[in-house]
Design an enzyme around this catalytic site. Structure first.
Site, PDB file in Angstrom:
ATOM      1  N   GLY A  10      12.239   7.241  -6.095  1.00 46.42           N
ATOM      2  CA  GLY A  10      11.126   6.339  -6.390  1.00 46.42           C
ATOM      3  C   GLY A  10       9.848   7.112  -6.674  1.00 46.42           C
ATOM      4  N   ASP A  56      23.280   3.472  -0.524  1.00 42.86           N
ATOM      5  CA  ASP A  56      22.454   2.334  -0.109  1.00 42.86           C
ATOM      6  C   ASP A  56      22.210   2.465   1.395  1.00 42.86           C
ATOM      7  OD1 ASP A  56      21.515  -0.117   0.830  1.00 42.86           O
ATOM      8  OD2 ASP A  56      22.718  -1.288  -0.591  1.00 42.86           O
ATOM      9  N   ALA A 119       7.739   4.812   6.303  1.00 42.71           N
ATOM     10  CA  ALA A 119       6.757   4.358   5.310  1.00 42.71           C
ATOM     11  C   ALA A 119       6.505   2.880   5.549  1.00 42.71           C
ATOM     12  CB  ALA A 119       7.292   4.581   3.899  1.00 42.71           C
ATOM     13  N   TYR A 150       9.175  -8.795   2.438  1.00 44.32           N
ATOM     14  CA  TYR A 150       8.673  -7.416   2.509  1.00 44.32           C
ATOM     15  C   TYR A 150       7.854  -7.218   3.781  1.00 44.32           C
ATOM     16  CZ  TYR A 150       6.184  -3.209   0.795  1.00 44.32           C
ATOM     17  OH  TYR A 150       5.651  -1.944   0.638  1.00 44.32           O
ATOM     18  N   ARG A 191       3.409  -3.795 -10.661  1.00 38.92           N
ATOM     19  CA  ARG A 191       2.180  -3.658  -9.880  1.00 38.92           C
ATOM     20  C   ARG A 191       0.998  -3.478 -10.836  1.00 38.92           C
ATOM     21  NH1 ARG A 191       4.197   0.345  -5.114  1.00 38.92           N
ATOM     22  NH2 ARG A 191       5.860   0.767  -6.608  1.00 38.92           N
TER      23      ARG A 191
HETATM   24  P1  NAD Z   1       9.585   2.673  -5.635  1.00 40.41           P
HETATM   25  O1  NAD Z   1      10.222   1.370  -5.963  1.00 40.41           O
HETATM   26  O2  NAD Z   1       9.143   3.535  -6.760  1.00 40.41           O
HETATM   27  O3  NAD Z   1      10.511   3.541  -4.678  1.00 40.41           O
HETATM   28  C1  NAD Z   1      11.382   2.975  -3.735  1.00 40.41           C
HETATM   29  C2  NAD Z   1      12.715   3.729  -3.826  1.00 40.41           C
HETATM   30  O4  NAD Z   1      13.603   3.234  -2.808  1.00 40.41           O
HETATM   31  C3  NAD Z   1      13.413   3.512  -5.167  1.00 40.41           C
HETATM   32  O5  NAD Z   1      13.833   4.747  -5.713  1.00 40.41           O
HETATM   33  C4  NAD Z   1      14.612   2.626  -4.811  1.00 40.41           C
HETATM   34  O6  NAD Z   1      15.694   2.788  -5.694  1.00 40.41           O
HETATM   35  C5  NAD Z   1      14.898   3.065  -3.384  1.00 40.41           C
HETATM   36  N1  NAD Z   1      15.635   2.067  -2.597  1.00 40.41           N
HETATM   37  C6  NAD Z   1      15.314   0.767  -2.378  1.00 40.41           C
HETATM   38  N2  NAD Z   1      16.244   0.170  -1.599  1.00 40.41           N
HETATM   39  C7  NAD Z   1      17.173   1.128  -1.309  1.00 40.41           C
HETATM   40  C8  NAD Z   1      18.371   1.135  -0.546  1.00 40.41           C
HETATM   41  N3  NAD Z   1      18.814   0.032   0.056  1.00 40.41           N
HETATM   42  N4  NAD Z   1      19.057   2.291  -0.446  1.00 40.41           N
HETATM   43  C9  NAD Z   1      18.637   3.438  -1.060  1.00 40.41           C
HETATM   44  N5  NAD Z   1      17.512   3.473  -1.805  1.00 40.41           N
HETATM   45  C10 NAD Z   1      16.783   2.341  -1.934  1.00 40.41           C
HETATM   46  O7  NAD Z   1       8.323   2.317  -4.691  1.00 40.41           O
HETATM   47  P2  NAD Z   1       7.220   3.270  -4.034  1.00 40.41           P
HETATM   48  O8  NAD Z   1       5.897   2.772  -4.439  1.00 40.41           O
HETATM   49  O9  NAD Z   1       7.563   4.686  -4.269  1.00 40.41           O
HETATM   50  O10 NAD Z   1       7.408   2.924  -2.489  1.00 40.41           O
HETATM   51  C11 NAD Z   1       8.080   3.803  -1.596  1.00 40.41           C
HETATM   52  C12 NAD Z   1       7.886   3.347  -0.171  1.00 40.41           C
HETATM   53  O11 NAD Z   1       6.488   3.340   0.150  1.00 40.41           O
HETATM   54  C13 NAD Z   1       8.405   1.939   0.115  1.00 40.41           C
HETATM   55  O12 NAD Z   1       8.981   1.906   1.396  1.00 40.41           O
HETATM   56  C14 NAD Z   1       7.138   1.095   0.104  1.00 40.41           C
HETATM   57  O13 NAD Z   1       7.260  -0.030   0.931  1.00 40.41           O
HETATM   58  C15 NAD Z   1       6.102   2.076   0.642  1.00 40.41           C
HETATM   59  N6  NAD Z   1       4.741   1.728   0.184  1.00 40.41           N
HETATM   60  C16 NAD Z   1       4.315   2.041  -1.063  1.00 40.41           C
HETATM   61  C17 NAD Z   1       3.024   1.687  -1.450  1.00 40.41           C
HETATM   62  C18 NAD Z   1       2.456   2.050  -2.794  1.00 40.41           C
HETATM   63  O14 NAD Z   1       1.295   1.715  -3.065  1.00 40.41           O
HETATM   64  N7  NAD Z   1       3.153   2.750  -3.665  1.00 40.41           N
HETATM   65  C19 NAD Z   1       2.194   0.983  -0.566  1.00 40.41           C
HETATM   66  C20 NAD Z   1       2.689   0.653   0.687  1.00 40.41           C
HETATM   67  C21 NAD Z   1       3.966   1.055   1.064  1.00 40.41           C
HETATM   68  N1  UDP Z   2      -2.536  -8.255 -10.389  1.00 44.42           N
HETATM   69  C1  UDP Z   2      -3.178  -8.648 -11.560  1.00 44.42           C
HETATM   70  N2  UDP Z   2      -2.547  -8.453 -12.760  1.00 44.42           N
HETATM   71  C2  UDP Z   2      -1.322  -7.850 -12.864  1.00 44.42           C
HETATM   72  C3  UDP Z   2      -0.668  -7.431 -11.669  1.00 44.42           C
HETATM   73  C4  UDP Z   2      -1.308  -7.650 -10.456  1.00 44.42           C
HETATM   74  O1  UDP Z   2      -4.308  -9.186 -11.522  1.00 44.42           O
HETATM   75  O2  UDP Z   2      -0.832  -7.701 -13.995  1.00 44.42           O
HETATM   76  C5  UDP Z   2      -3.229  -8.461  -9.110  1.00 44.42           C
HETATM   77  C6  UDP Z   2      -2.377  -9.074  -7.992  1.00 44.42           C
HETATM   78  O3  UDP Z   2      -2.453 -10.495  -8.042  1.00 44.42           O
HETATM   79  C7  UDP Z   2      -3.062  -8.535  -6.747  1.00 44.42           C
HETATM   80  C8  UDP Z   2      -3.573  -7.160  -7.190  1.00 44.42           C
HETATM   81  O4  UDP Z   2      -3.584  -7.178  -8.622  1.00 44.42           O
HETATM   82  O5  UDP Z   2      -4.150  -9.338  -6.388  1.00 44.42           O
HETATM   83  C9  UDP Z   2      -2.698  -5.996  -6.713  1.00 44.42           C
HETATM   84  O6  UDP Z   2      -1.367  -6.323  -7.028  1.00 44.42           O
HETATM   85  P1  UDP Z   2      -0.144  -5.321  -6.929  1.00 44.42           P
HETATM   86  O7  UDP Z   2       1.032  -6.021  -7.521  1.00 44.42           O
HETATM   87  O8  UDP Z   2      -0.499  -4.007  -7.503  1.00 44.42           O
HETATM   88  O9  UDP Z   2       0.134  -5.083  -5.365  1.00 44.42           O
HETATM   89  P2  UDP Z   2      -0.358  -5.712  -3.984  1.00 44.42           P
HETATM   90  O10 UDP Z   2      -1.607  -4.988  -3.635  1.00 44.42           O
HETATM   91  O11 UDP Z   2      -0.604  -7.192  -4.140  1.00 44.42           O
HETATM   92  O12 UDP Z   2       0.759  -5.417  -3.058  1.00 44.42           O
END
Ligand code: NAD
Ligand code: UDP
Length: 319
Positions: A10, A56, A119, A150, A191
């Protein structure tokens, strides 16, 4: 250390792999590609310190050999209902990754006497009634809303992590990650950063959900990874917020992206696309991270977006 990273293919997981390998650790990546992509790890092929297991995490996890640390990042992470990668459209998989995946990952840590890092997310605060959000805030989450698959899975994951710490003595850490962006986010993730950058590059109006008065605080991926690495090396068991406290409305954010990219198409309001219980305000209080990790973000939004834009231009060129 030899470190297992779930969700390695990811956005965040792949950056963590790079950082840990750069620090001289061995990394075992694990992913089932439900929202991630092999391309995010392609540059690590042939690296003798990196190995990969397609699996998984909702099923029992087996890793041959000793593991010194487990970092559990596997979970869908986008709330967007219009995206096939959004957790609203993967509700059971999301709950299983947060619940069963956390249980199995903790099991690997316990069996190996390894440290464990979860995370977690700012979403555990829900649509917060306290602002900015401190780690002491318990949150405001609708347990049966669309986002609950979530939010509640992550809240359960935190509770299970603390149970393994208190009952089994596992050396755990919990990072509450606030909105983070950067290269390798999937272009179809839904996002706000991928959506807005994609639309701006194509010269289309940016889709602002609701009236755009809701706020977020955006952190560049390198800053986040630095905070997480410091947390991994620390002895801190209580949750730590990692994010950038500079808060912006979504409308201001859209205007900043249009200015940066020279997109003349403006914005279009889509009130109907705003997901129920979409947090109205979100901003991390990072006092604890400053105090226990000596960490704070360094990359400004303008600089972070400048680093991110070429990645999306390249991805769109490919598409
Ligand atoms: P992402 O979707 O890019 O990465 C998530 C990865 O997890 C993917 O590669 C997906 O294939 C893998 N995955 C999901 N379910 C799985 C399973 N059952 N088995 C094996 N692999 C699995 O998203 P990300 O933004 O990189 O998020 C990574 C982590 O960070 C997540 O746990 C997310 O909740 C947390 N997080 C991210 C953000 C952010 O802003 N990016 C914010 C808060 C929390
Ligand atoms: N959002 C938006 N336009 C888009 C996608 C998201 O205005 O095309 C808004 C969404 O409603 C939220 C904020 O942007 O208020 C951040 O959304 P995101 O999906 O990035 O993640 P969140 O912070 O809600 O987990």
């Amino acid at each position: 250390m030899r470190i297992l990273i779930t969700g390695a293919a990811g956005f965040l997981g792949s950056h963590l792999c790079d950082r840990l390998l750069g620090e001289g650790h061995q990394v075992v990546g694990m992913d089932n590609f439900i929202t991630g992509r092999p391309a995010n790890l392609a540059h690590l092929a042939g690296n003798p310190n990196f190995s990969f297991i397609r699996h998984d995490v909702s099923n029992f996890i087996f890793v041959a050999g000793k593991v010194d640390a487990v970092m559990h990042f596997a979970s869908p992470a986008s709330p967007n209902e219009q995206s096939p990668l959004g957790y609203v459209n993967l509700p059971i998989q999301t709950m299983k990754a947060g619940a069963l995946g956390t249980h199995n990952s903790l099991g690997v840590a316990y069996a190996n006497q390894a440290r464990f890092l979860l995370a977690s997310t700012s979403e555990i605060y829900g649509d917060p009634l306290e602002h900015p959000q401190k780690e002491t805030y318990w949150g405001h989450v609708n347990p049966i809303g669309k986002r609950s698959v979530y939010d509640e899975a992550k809240r359960f994951a935190e509770a299970l992590t603390m149970a393994y710490h208190r009952f089994h003595g596992v050396d755990t850490r919990i990072v509450r990650i606030f909105n983070t962006y950067g290269p390798r986010m999937s272009i179809d993730d839904g996002r706000v950063v991928p959506n807005f950058l994609k639309q701006a590059i194509c010269g289309e109006p940016l889709t602002v959900y609701g009236d755009g008065s809701q706020t977020r605080s955006f952190c560049y991926v390198d800053d986040l990874v630095e905070g997480i690495y410091r947390l991994l090396l620390s002895g801190e068991h209580d949750p730590v917020n990692i994010g950038n406290p500079v808060e912006t409305t979504i409308l201001e954010f859209a205007q900043a992206i249009n200015a940066l990219t020279g997109n003349p198409a403006g914005v279009i309001f889509k009130p109907e696309a705003r997901l129920e219980s979409d947090p109205q305000r979100r901003q991390p209080d990072i006092s604890r991270a400053r105090q226990v990790l000596g960490w704070e973000p360094r990359v400004s939004l303008a600089e972070g977006l400048r680093h991110t834009l070429p990645y999306f231009e390249k991805e769109l060129g490919r598409a």
